[in-house]
Scaffold this motif. Structure first.
Motif, PDB file in Angstrom:
ATOM      1  N   LYS A   1      46.291  51.039  34.294  1.00  8.80           N
ATOM      2  CA  LYS A   1      46.170  51.549  33.156  1.00  8.80           C
ATOM      3  C   LYS A   1      44.752  52.576  32.706  1.00  8.80           C
ATOM      4  O   LYS A   1      43.844  51.839  33.165  1.00  8.80           O
ATOM      5  N   PRO A   2      44.796  53.457  32.196  1.00  6.45           N
ATOM      6  CA  PRO A   2      43.413  54.055  31.594  1.00  6.45           C
ATOM      7  C   PRO A   2      43.185  53.281  30.437  1.00  6.45           C
ATOM      8  O   PRO A   2      44.010  52.602  29.713  1.00  6.45           O
TER       9      PRO A   2
ATOM     10  N   ASP B   1      49.941  57.377  31.868  1.00  7.14           N
ATOM     11  CA  ASP B   1      49.081  58.087  32.489  1.00  7.14           C
ATOM     12  C   ASP B   1      48.532  56.997  33.662  1.00  7.14           C
ATOM     13  O   ASP B   1      47.900  56.131  33.150  1.00  7.14           O
ATOM     14  N   TRP B   2      48.707  57.382  35.003  1.00  6.44           N
ATOM     15  CA  TRP B   2      48.226  56.364  36.026  1.00  6.44           C
ATOM     16  C   TRP B   2      46.833  56.427  36.327  1.00  6.44           C
ATOM     17  O   TRP B   2      46.346  57.741  36.497  1.00  6.44           O
ATOM     18  N   ALA B   3      46.194  55.310  36.201  1.00  8.09           N
ATOM     19  CA  ALA B   3      44.701  55.457  36.479  1.00  8.09           C
ATOM     20  C   ALA B   3      44.356  54.470  37.657  1.00  8.09           C
ATOM     21  O   ALA B   3      43.164  53.771  37.541  1.00  8.09           O
ATOM     22  N   ALA B   4      45.264  54.039  38.581  1.00  9.75           N
ATOM     23  CA  ALA B   4      45.012  53.052  39.485  1.00  9.75           C
ATOM     24  C   ALA B   4      43.660  53.472  40.268  1.00  9.75           C
ATOM     25  O   ALA B   4      42.897  52.610  40.830  1.00  9.75           O
ATOM     26  N   TRP B   5      43.809  54.782  40.846  1.00 10.37           N
ATOM     27  CA  TRP B   5      42.746  55.252  41.732  1.00 10.37           C
ATOM     28  C   TRP B   5      41.226  54.972  41.198  1.00 10.37           C
ATOM     29  O   TRP B   5      40.444  54.485  41.727  1.00 10.37           O
ATOM     30  N   GLU B   6      41.332  55.391  39.901  1.00  6.98           N
ATOM     31  CA  GLU B   6      39.897  55.376  39.474  1.00  6.98           C
ATOM     32  C   GLU B   6      39.447  53.821  39.001  1.00  6.98           C
ATOM     33  O   GLU B   6      38.381  53.443  39.261  1.00  6.98           O
TER      34      GLU B   6
ATOM     35  N   ALA C   1      31.865  41.986  34.795  1.00  6.87           N
ATOM     36  CA  ALA C   1      32.085  42.006  33.349  1.00  6.87           C
ATOM     37  C   ALA C   1      30.593  42.213  32.675  1.00  6.87           C
ATOM     38  O   ALA C   1      30.566  43.182  31.727  1.00  6.87           O
ATOM     39  N   ASN C   2      29.588  41.915  33.183  1.00 12.01           N
ATOM     40  CA  ASN C   2      28.353  41.962  32.582  1.00 12.01           C
ATOM     41  C   ASN C   2      27.773  43.570  32.934  1.00 12.01           C
ATOM     42  O   ASN C   2      27.366  44.087  31.970  1.00 12.01           O
ATOM     43  N   GLU C   3      28.170  43.986  33.762  1.00 12.44           N
ATOM     44  CA  GLU C   3      28.052  45.510  34.108  1.00 12.44           C
ATOM     45  C   GLU C   3      28.721  46.275  33.214  1.00 12.44           C
ATOM     46  O   GLU C   3      27.973  47.425  32.694  1.00 12.44           O
ATOM     47  N   ASP C   4      29.894  46.088  32.911  1.00 16.28           N
ATOM     48  CA  ASP C   4      30.664  46.839  31.920  1.00 16.28           C
ATOM     49  C   ASP C   4      30.667  46.372  30.424  1.00 16.28           C
ATOM     50  O   ASP C   4      31.427  46.922  29.690  1.00 16.28           O
ATOM     51  N   ALA C   5      29.651  45.476  30.020  1.00 16.90           N
ATOM     52  CA  ALA C   5      29.754  45.057  28.781  1.00 16.90           C
ATOM     53  C   ALA C   5      30.996  44.419  28.318  1.00 16.90           C
ATOM     54  O   ALA C   5      31.305  44.381  27.286  1.00 16.90           O
ATOM     55  N   GLY C   6      31.813  44.045  29.154  1.00 17.43           N
ATOM     56  CA  GLY C   6      33.042  43.434  28.898  1.00 17.43           C
ATOM     57  C   GLY C   6      34.249  44.352  28.152  1.00 17.43           C
ATOM     58  O   GLY C   6      35.119  43.972  27.603  1.00 17.43           O
ATOM     59  N   SER C   7      34.044  45.838  28.231  1.00 22.53           N
ATOM     60  CA  SER C   7      34.829  46.490  27.584  1.00 22.53           C
ATOM     61  C   SER C   7      35.720  47.498  28.406  1.00 22.53           C
ATOM     62  O   SER C   7      36.872  47.798  28.056  1.00 22.53           O
ATOM     63  N   ASP C   8      35.303  47.794  29.703  1.00 20.80           N
ATOM     64  CA  ASP C   8      36.024  48.625  30.763  1.00 20.80           C
ATOM     65  C   ASP C   8      37.014  47.537  31.575  1.00 20.80           C
ATOM     66  O   ASP C   8      36.794  47.283  32.546  1.00 20.80           O
ATOM     67  N   TYR C   9      38.115  47.228  30.836  1.00 17.97           N
ATOM     68  CA  TYR C   9      38.988  46.056  31.447  1.00 17.97           C
ATOM     69  C   TYR C   9      40.134  46.684  32.498  1.00 17.97           C
ATOM     70  O   TYR C   9      40.396  45.777  33.545  1.00 17.97           O
ATOM     71  N   GLY C  10      40.059  47.990  32.765  1.00 18.86           N
ATOM     72  CA  GLY C  10      41.148  48.477  33.726  1.00 18.86           C
ATOM     73  C   GLY C  10      40.321  48.023  35.239  1.00 18.86           C
ATOM     74  O   GLY C  10      40.849  47.425  36.018  1.00 18.86           O
ATOM     75  N   PRO C  11      38.852  48.585  35.055  1.00 16.72           N
ATOM     76  CA  PRO C  11      38.264  48.272  36.780  1.00 16.72           C
ATOM     77  C   PRO C  11      38.223  46.835  36.874  1.00 16.72           C
ATOM     78  O   PRO C  11      38.204  46.211  37.925  1.00 16.72           O
ATOM     79  N   LEU C  12      37.959  46.119  35.902  1.00 22.70           N
ATOM     80  CA  LEU C  12      37.677  44.782  35.853  1.00 22.70           C
ATOM     81  C   LEU C  12      38.866  43.685  36.298  1.00 22.70           C
ATOM     82  O   LEU C  12      38.864  42.924  37.176  1.00 22.70           O
TER      83      LEU C  12
END
Length: 280
Positions: free
Chosen positions: A39-40, A55-60, A236-247
């Motif tokens: 998911k996005p 809206d698929w966000a698998a690739w991203e 998680a530290n790189e993304d500040a714990g907010s970008d859960y899709g890539p995590l």
């Protein structure tokens, strides 16, 4: 001679329904993890409960998981550590288990009691002494620090002993009459006969150490030596714990090797667990 009555169709259906419900409840977090990885960001905390995204966000998400941090390097570190631990555990635990199962020696019962006692001691209770020892040896922040504390496995000795006790003594005596020494007998006769238990133990060992977060967090300070769970923390530290899709995409990639490993070995795993419990 009377035979036991087979369970009725209704009883079998009810039993399978209960088992399927429990299995689905257990798998639900994993299904939700995969769903989030597709998911996005705008849909992850959406009020509607949807497994499949609009809206698929698998690739991203998966591309970000592989590029923002060296995830493949973390997976490689995990494979090196798990393989090193597993090989050392088998090399040490299997001959010890053979001694406890087929040989009699002075102090046998005392030694076996100590092995059983060590199973009751949680690893966390020995973490500080091990950390101090590795510090004085200059081994912190190295692969050796991740492997050495686990090379002796009391659980492996226990599991292999149960399997070896199920091997007929006549087979052992025949091998000795053929001129085999004890060490050769262990690896050429007993080890192949206990292969289901070895594979079952391998699954236990790899899953435990692949998922271990506590010990790598203590002894590893650099990303270059991070194992998969520790790598997820860096992510998680790189993304500040907010970008859960890539995590979540990264966590899915970390989980896939274990799932594939178990699927290939599940038949042997079931045989090994059953085989290891034949004799007490």
């Amino acid at each position: 001679m009377s035979t036991p009555l087979a369970p009725s169709l209704a009883a079998r259906c009810a039993r399978h329904a209960v088992l399927m419900t429990l299995a689905l409840l257990y798998l639900l977090p994993f299904v939700w993890m995969i769903s989030i990885s597709l998911k996005p960001a705008s849909e992850i905390f959406d009020a509607s409960l949807r497994l499949l995204p609009r809206d698929w966000a698998a690739w991203e998400n998966y591309r970000a998981a592989l590029t923002r941090v060296p995830l493949l390097h973390y997976l490689f570190n995990g494979a090196v550590v798990c393989l090193g631990i597993l090989v050392a555990q088998i090399v040490l635990a299997f001959p010890a288990a053979y001694c406890f199962a087929k040989l009699q020696f002075r102090g046998h019962r005392l030694a076996w009691g100590l092995v059983m006692l060590s199973l009751m001691v949680p690893f966390q209770a020995t973490a500080i002494p091990l950390y101090v020892f590795l510090y004085h040896m200059g081994l912190l922040d190295s692969h050796a620090a991740l492997i050495i504390p686990f090379v002796a496995s009391a659980f492996g000795i226990f599991m292999f002993r149960q399997a070896i006790k199920s091997i007929p003594d006549d087979l052992i005596h025949a091998a000795r009459l053929d001129g085999m020494g004890e060490l050769e007998l262990v690896w050429r006769v007993v080890f192949p006969a206990c292969m289901p238990s070895v594979i079952a133990f391998s699954i236990f060992s790899v899953v435990w150490h692949w998922n271990d977060y506590f010990w790598p967090l203590l002894v590893v300070n650099t990303q270059e030596l991070a194992t998969p769970p520790l790598g997820a923390m860096f992510f998680a530290n790189e993304d500040a714990g907010s970008d859960y899709g890539p995590l979540m995409a990264g966590v899915v990639l970390i989980t896939i090797p274990l799932v594939v490993f178990f699927l290939f070995a599940q038949k042997r795993f079931i045989e090994g667990v059953t085989f290891s419990g034949v004799k007490a």
